[in-house]
Write a protein that holds these residues in place. Sequence first.
Motif, short mmCIF file in Angstrom:
data_model
loop_
_atom_site.label_atom_id
_atom_site.label_comp_id
_atom_site.label_asym_id
_atom_site.label_seq_id
_atom_site.Cartn_x
_atom_site.Cartn_y
_atom_site.Cartn_z
N GLU A 21 0.82 -1.22 0.00
CA GLU A 21 0.00 0.00 0.00
C GLU A 21 0.84 1.26 0.00
O GLU A 21 0.51 2.24 -0.67
CB GLU A 21 -0.96 0.01 1.19
N ALA A 22 1.92 1.26 0.75
CA ALA A 22 2.78 2.45 0.80
C ALA A 22 3.38 2.72 -0.58
O ALA A 22 3.44 3.88 -1.02
CB ALA A 22 3.89 2.26 1.84
N ASP A 25 0.59 4.08 -2.82
CA ASP A 25 0.33 5.49 -2.49
C ASP A 25 1.44 6.39 -3.02
O ASP A 25 1.16 7.45 -3.59
CB ASP A 25 0.20 5.68 -0.97
N GLN A 26 2.66 5.96 -2.84
CA GLN A 26 3.81 6.75 -3.31
C GLN A 26 3.78 6.90 -4.83
O GLN A 26 4.00 7.99 -5.35
CB GLN A 26 5.10 6.06 -2.85
N TRP A 28 1.15 6.70 -6.78
CA TRP A 28 0.01 7.55 -7.14
C TRP A 28 0.38 9.03 -7.00
O TRP A 28 0.11 9.83 -7.90
CB TRP A 28 -1.19 7.21 -6.25
N LYS A 29 1.02 9.37 -5.90
CA LYS A 29 1.42 10.77 -5.68
C LYS A 29 2.41 11.22 -6.76
O LYS A 29 2.31 12.34 -7.28
CB LYS A 29 2.03 10.95 -4.29
N ASN A 59 -6.36 8.48 -11.19
CA ASN A 59 -7.22 8.34 -10.01
C ASN A 59 -8.08 7.08 -10.10
O ASN A 59 -8.27 6.38 -9.09
CB ASN A 59 -8.09 9.57 -9.81
N TYR A 62 -5.86 4.14 -9.42
CA TYR A 62 -5.50 4.11 -8.01
C TYR A 62 -6.64 3.52 -7.17
O TYR A 62 -6.40 2.66 -6.32
CB TYR A 62 -5.17 5.53 -7.54
N ARG A 63 -7.87 3.97 -7.41
CA ARG A 63 -9.01 3.44 -6.66
C ARG A 63 -9.16 1.93 -6.88
O ARG A 63 -9.43 1.17 -5.95
CB ARG A 63 -10.30 4.16 -7.04
N ARG A 66 -6.19 0.05 -5.18
CA ARG A 66 -6.17 0.20 -3.72
C ARG A 66 -7.16 -0.74 -3.03
O ARG A 66 -6.92 -1.18 -1.92
CB ARG A 66 -6.49 1.65 -3.38
#
Length: 178
Positions: A21-22, A25-26, A28-29, A59, A62-63, A66
Amino acid sequence: MNLQDDDFTLFGLPRTQQQDEAQLDQRWKALQRQVHPDRFVGEGPAAQRVAMQWSVRVNEAYRRLRDPLQRAAYLCELAGMPIQAEQNTAMPPDFLMQQMEWREQLDEADSAQSLQTLADAVRAERDRLLASLQVHLDALPDYAAAASEVRSLMFIEKFARDVRQRQLQWQHAQAAGA
């Protein structure tokens, strides 16, 4: 980057159910920093439209990546085994019996404790199926079994929402009576 890339390729991740997950998230950013429409304000409307398309695409990916259930369904689809939840509603008899028993327990629940016990049982079954999904998608792979488990998880997720709703109703009723 290509708008037509699958989500895993877009994010530079392996096509697996298990994801960090980290790292997700990284990534995606980092992608959002590259494609965010605000970066293209001075480049005109066409560049901003393209940036908006990219931002929406990132986005959406990502959804999907995730959420473990959406990710599993997506992996099945990528492997040529679409879930087809609307058309394929066949479920194993033991799963259907469990659903009926849970539904009866929900209907008969008369305390916060009985609702919590049911919620815990549903969560445990969800966790068990998610672990099994990871095996079917990453270790074996067996996409037909994974697709069946995804359909089962969709039922469980819906039922879990029903249980949460009932818990909230119980809490409100208790608060109103206190």
